[in-house]
Scaffold this motif. Structure first.
Motif, PDB file in Angstrom:
ATOM      1  N   ALA A 222      17.555  11.927  -9.563  1.00  0.00           N
ATOM      2  CA  ALA A 222      17.580  10.477  -9.393  1.00  0.00           C
ATOM      3  C   ALA A 222      17.239   9.767 -10.701  1.00  0.00           C
ATOM      4  CB  ALA A 222      16.590  10.069  -8.300  1.00  0.00           C
ATOM      5  N   PRO A 223      17.724   8.524 -10.878  1.00  0.00           N
ATOM      6  CA  PRO A 223      17.393   7.772 -12.097  1.00  0.00           C
ATOM      7  C   PRO A 223      15.906   7.486 -12.201  1.00  0.00           C
ATOM      8  CG  PRO A 223      19.222   6.747 -10.894  1.00  0.00           C
ATOM      9  CD  PRO A 223      18.644   7.788  -9.992  1.00  0.00           C
ATOM     10  N   LEU A 224      15.445   7.355 -13.426  1.00  0.00           N
ATOM     11  CA  LEU A 224      14.052   6.999 -13.667  1.00  0.00           C
ATOM     12  C   LEU A 224      13.752   5.628 -13.067  1.00  0.00           C
ATOM     13  CD1 LEU A 224      12.045   7.467 -16.921  1.00  0.00           C
ATOM     14  CD2 LEU A 224      12.133   5.210 -15.881  1.00  0.00           C
ATOM     15  N   ARG A 225      12.564   5.507 -12.472  1.00  0.00           N
ATOM     16  CA  ARG A 225      12.108   4.235 -11.911  1.00  0.00           C
ATOM     17  C   ARG A 225      10.794   3.830 -12.569  1.00  0.00           C
ATOM     18  NH1 ARG A 225      10.931   5.446  -6.127  1.00  0.00           N
ATOM     19  NH2 ARG A 225      10.307   3.256  -6.094  1.00  0.00           N
ATOM     20  N   LEU A 226      10.690   2.555 -12.926  1.00  0.00           N
ATOM     21  CA  LEU A 226       9.473   1.993 -13.496  1.00  0.00           C
ATOM     22  C   LEU A 226       8.901   1.007 -12.480  1.00  0.00           C
ATOM     23  CD1 LEU A 226       7.529   1.734 -15.910  1.00  0.00           C
ATOM     24  CD2 LEU A 226       9.009  -0.085 -16.781  1.00  0.00           C
ATOM     25  N   LEU A 227       7.740   1.330 -11.910  1.00  0.00           N
ATOM     26  CA  LEU A 227       7.131   0.517 -10.872  1.00  0.00           C
ATOM     27  C   LEU A 227       6.306  -0.628 -11.471  1.00  0.00           C
ATOM     28  CD1 LEU A 227       5.853   3.321  -8.454  1.00  0.00           C
ATOM     29  CD2 LEU A 227       8.051   2.128  -8.416  1.00  0.00           C
ATOM     30  N   PRO A 228       5.991  -1.637 -10.673  1.00  0.00           N
ATOM     31  CA  PRO A 228       5.073  -2.683 -11.150  1.00  0.00           C
ATOM     32  C   PRO A 228       3.730  -2.066 -11.521  1.00  0.00           C
ATOM     33  CG  PRO A 228       6.157  -3.362  -9.119  1.00  0.00           C
ATOM     34  CD  PRO A 228       6.495  -1.915  -9.315  1.00  0.00           C
ATOM     35  N   PRO A 229       3.035  -2.650 -12.475  1.00  0.00           N
ATOM     36  CA  PRO A 229       1.752  -2.065 -12.906  1.00  0.00           C
ATOM     37  C   PRO A 229       0.666  -2.238 -11.862  1.00  0.00           C
ATOM     38  CG  PRO A 229       2.109  -4.164 -13.993  1.00  0.00           C
ATOM     39  CD  PRO A 229       3.381  -3.847 -13.250  1.00  0.00           C
ATOM     40  N   LEU A 230      -0.292  -1.321 -11.909  1.00  0.00           N
ATOM     41  CA  LEU A 230      -1.528  -1.468 -11.158  1.00  0.00           C
ATOM     42  C   LEU A 230      -2.542  -2.129 -12.083  1.00  0.00           C
ATOM     43  CD1 LEU A 230      -3.194  -0.769  -8.567  1.00  0.00           C
ATOM     44  CD2 LEU A 230      -3.924   1.293  -9.791  1.00  0.00           C
ATOM     45  N   ILE A 231      -3.114  -3.250 -11.660  1.00  0.00           N
ATOM     46  CA  ILE A 231      -4.084  -3.986 -12.465  1.00  0.00           C
ATOM     47  C   ILE A 231      -5.483  -3.620 -11.981  1.00  0.00           C
ATOM     48  CG2 ILE A 231      -4.778  -6.243 -13.330  1.00  0.00           C
ATOM     49  CD1 ILE A 231      -1.864  -5.465 -13.941  1.00  0.00           C
ATOM     50  N   LEU A 232      -6.318  -3.132 -12.873  1.00  0.00           N
ATOM     51  CA  LEU A 232      -7.638  -2.642 -12.481  1.00  0.00           C
ATOM     52  C   LEU A 232      -8.661  -3.753 -12.269  1.00  0.00           C
ATOM     53  CD1 LEU A 232      -8.071   0.463 -14.825  1.00  0.00           C
ATOM     54  CD2 LEU A 232      -7.166   0.379 -12.493  1.00  0.00           C
ATOM     55  N   HIS A 233      -8.686  -4.744 -13.147  1.00  0.00           N
ATOM     56  CA  HIS A 233      -9.739  -5.763 -13.126  1.00  0.00           C
ATOM     57  C   HIS A 233      -9.124  -7.156 -13.116  1.00  0.00           C
ATOM     58  CE1 HIS A 233     -12.303  -2.402 -14.289  1.00  0.00           C
ATOM     59  NE2 HIS A 233     -11.525  -2.200 -15.333  1.00  0.00           N
ATOM     60  N   ASP A 234      -9.830  -8.098 -12.493  1.00  0.00           N
ATOM     61  CA  ASP A 234      -9.423  -9.497 -12.597  1.00  0.00           C
ATOM     62  C   ASP A 234     -10.494 -10.260 -13.364  1.00  0.00           C
ATOM     63  OD1 ASP A 234     -11.486 -10.009 -10.780  1.00  0.00           O
ATOM     64  OD2 ASP A 234     -10.127 -10.004  -9.060  1.00  0.00           O
ATOM     65  N   ASP A 235     -10.317 -11.560 -13.484  1.00  0.00           N
ATOM     66  CA  ASP A 235     -11.255 -12.363 -14.282  1.00  0.00           C
ATOM     67  C   ASP A 235     -12.356 -12.981 -13.437  1.00  0.00           C
ATOM     68  OD1 ASP A 235      -9.938 -11.899 -16.678  1.00  0.00           O
ATOM     69  OD2 ASP A 235      -8.478 -13.489 -16.288  1.00  0.00           O
ATOM     70  N   GLY A 236     -12.437 -12.586 -12.156  1.00  0.00           N
ATOM     71  CA  GLY A 236     -13.462 -13.141 -11.288  1.00  0.00           C
ATOM     72  C   GLY A 236     -14.748 -12.342 -11.333  1.00  0.00           C
ATOM     73  N   GLU A 237     -15.554 -12.495 -10.281  1.00  0.00           N
ATOM     74  CA  GLU A 237     -16.846 -11.826 -10.234  1.00  0.00           C
ATOM     75  C   GLU A 237     -16.742 -10.390  -9.754  1.00  0.00           C
ATOM     76  OE1 GLU A 237     -19.407 -14.192  -7.844  1.00  0.00           O
ATOM     77  OE2 GLU A 237     -19.428 -15.880  -9.252  1.00  0.00           O
ATOM     78  N   ARG A 238     -15.617 -10.028  -9.134  1.00  0.00           N
ATOM     79  CA  ARG A 238     -15.457  -8.658  -8.666  1.00  0.00           C
ATOM     80  C   ARG A 238     -15.277  -7.716  -9.846  1.00  0.00           C
ATOM     81  NH1 ARG A 238     -11.795 -11.354  -4.869  1.00  0.00           N
ATOM     82  NH2 ARG A 238     -10.243 -11.020  -6.496  1.00  0.00           N
ATOM     83  N   LYS A 239     -15.744  -6.464  -9.663  1.00  0.00           N
ATOM     84  CA  LYS A 239     -15.570  -5.457 -10.711  1.00  0.00           C
ATOM     85  C   LYS A 239     -14.121  -5.010 -10.802  1.00  0.00           C
ATOM     86  CE  LYS A 239     -17.387  -1.025 -12.327  1.00  0.00           C
ATOM     87  NZ  LYS A 239     -18.347   0.084 -12.058  1.00  0.00           N
ATOM     88  N   HIS A 240     -13.448  -4.909  -9.643  1.00  0.00           N
ATOM     89  CA  HIS A 240     -12.056  -4.476  -9.606  1.00  0.00           C
ATOM     90  C   HIS A 240     -11.228  -5.444  -8.778  1.00  0.00           C
ATOM     91  CE1 HIS A 240     -14.347  -0.592 -10.084  1.00  0.00           C
ATOM     92  NE2 HIS A 240     -13.521  -0.530 -11.110  1.00  0.00           N
TER      93      HIS A 240
END
Length: 256
Positions: A222-240
């Motif tokens: 099958a052709p190569l697939r590039l998925l949307p990124p997983l973002i680890l951290h946001d700019d809020g108070e949460r760690k992840h």
């Protein structure tokens, strides 16, 4: 009476994962399962739960103290997993952690650099790894001596890729988490594989990916697939981010 960490070594601590569903012993200093291992287990669960095999066999290369295997098993009780670990002290903990789980899982003391044929193993439905990220100790500031085996790939990344594609069945899957700048080496180092799926892992939404999860299928076309990124951290108070928090609690997996 069940063993406690203190009866093993004074520097061993008990750690829980997936909201307490997994308990394992780890060294207070040295290599410990972290975010990369957690994402590897979540990505592996996404593959297993596609349901192609009722009782899939899984091999982890460089299994550490067994955190990825136990996390995967907690998510997917139908798996039967084998781990290979080179470091003798780490391997001893792996055996005890797997024995505590009561599952059909086992650990093998051995060196990936000796090659798949040296282990006299069957081939597996899924081979996964979070290999050491550096081939040359001169390319980074020297890690703590206890962490060196987990950071330095003495035989090079290609030895891990060769082992993985030799150990997986035709049509089976390989899953690696590694540095984003080694993506080209991973794709080029698996000539018997195709159907690549790549998920970038970014620290923040506006920062470039530092890690990638790479899934490959032996003899895949099958052709190569590039998925949307997983973002680890946001700019809020949460760690992840909420998505990552759900993964770490065991409430979500990484789908493909």
């Amino acid at each position: 009476m069940e063993e406690s960490a203190s009866t093993l070594r004074p520097d061993i601590l008990e750690t829980t994962l997936l909201g307490g569903r997994v308990s394992l012993w780890q060294p207070a200093k040295g290599y410990r399962i972290g975010m990369d291992g957690a994402l590897l287990a979540a990505g592996a669960a996404g593959i297993v739960n596609e349901g192609r095999s009722k009782a899939p066999t899984v091999l982890e290369l460089g299994c550490g103290v067994g955190g990825v295997i136990l996390s995967l098993a907690a998510r997917c009780p139908q798996v039967s997993a084998t781990g290979i670990e080179r470091d003798a002290a780490t391997f001893a903990l792996t055996e005890r952690n797997l024995a505590r789980s009561g599952g059909p899982h086992r650990a093998i003391h051995g060196d990936i650099g000796t090659g798949y044929r040296s282990f006299d193993l069957p081939r597996f439905d899924l081979v996964l790894s979070n290999p050491p990220y550096f081939d040359d100790p001169d390319t980074l500031r020297a890690p703590h001596e206890l962490k060196r085996p987990a950071w330095i790939a003495d035989d090079g990344l290609q030895a891990w890729l060769d082992f993985a594609q030799a150990a997986v069945v035709d049509g089976g899957d390989i899953l690696f988490v590694h540095r984003a700048d080694r993506l080209g080496d991973i794709l080029g180092g698996l000539p018997k594989c195709g159907s690549f799926i790549i998920r970038p892992i970014q620290p923040f939404v506006d920062k470039e990916a530092k890690r990638v999860l790479v899934r490959a299928k032996r003899l895949g076309k099958a052709p190569l697939r590039l998925l949307p990124p997983l973002i680890l951290h946001d700019d809020g108070e949460r760690k992840h981010t909420p998505e990552v928090e759900a993964i770490l609690r065991g409430e979500a997996e990484l789908g493909w």
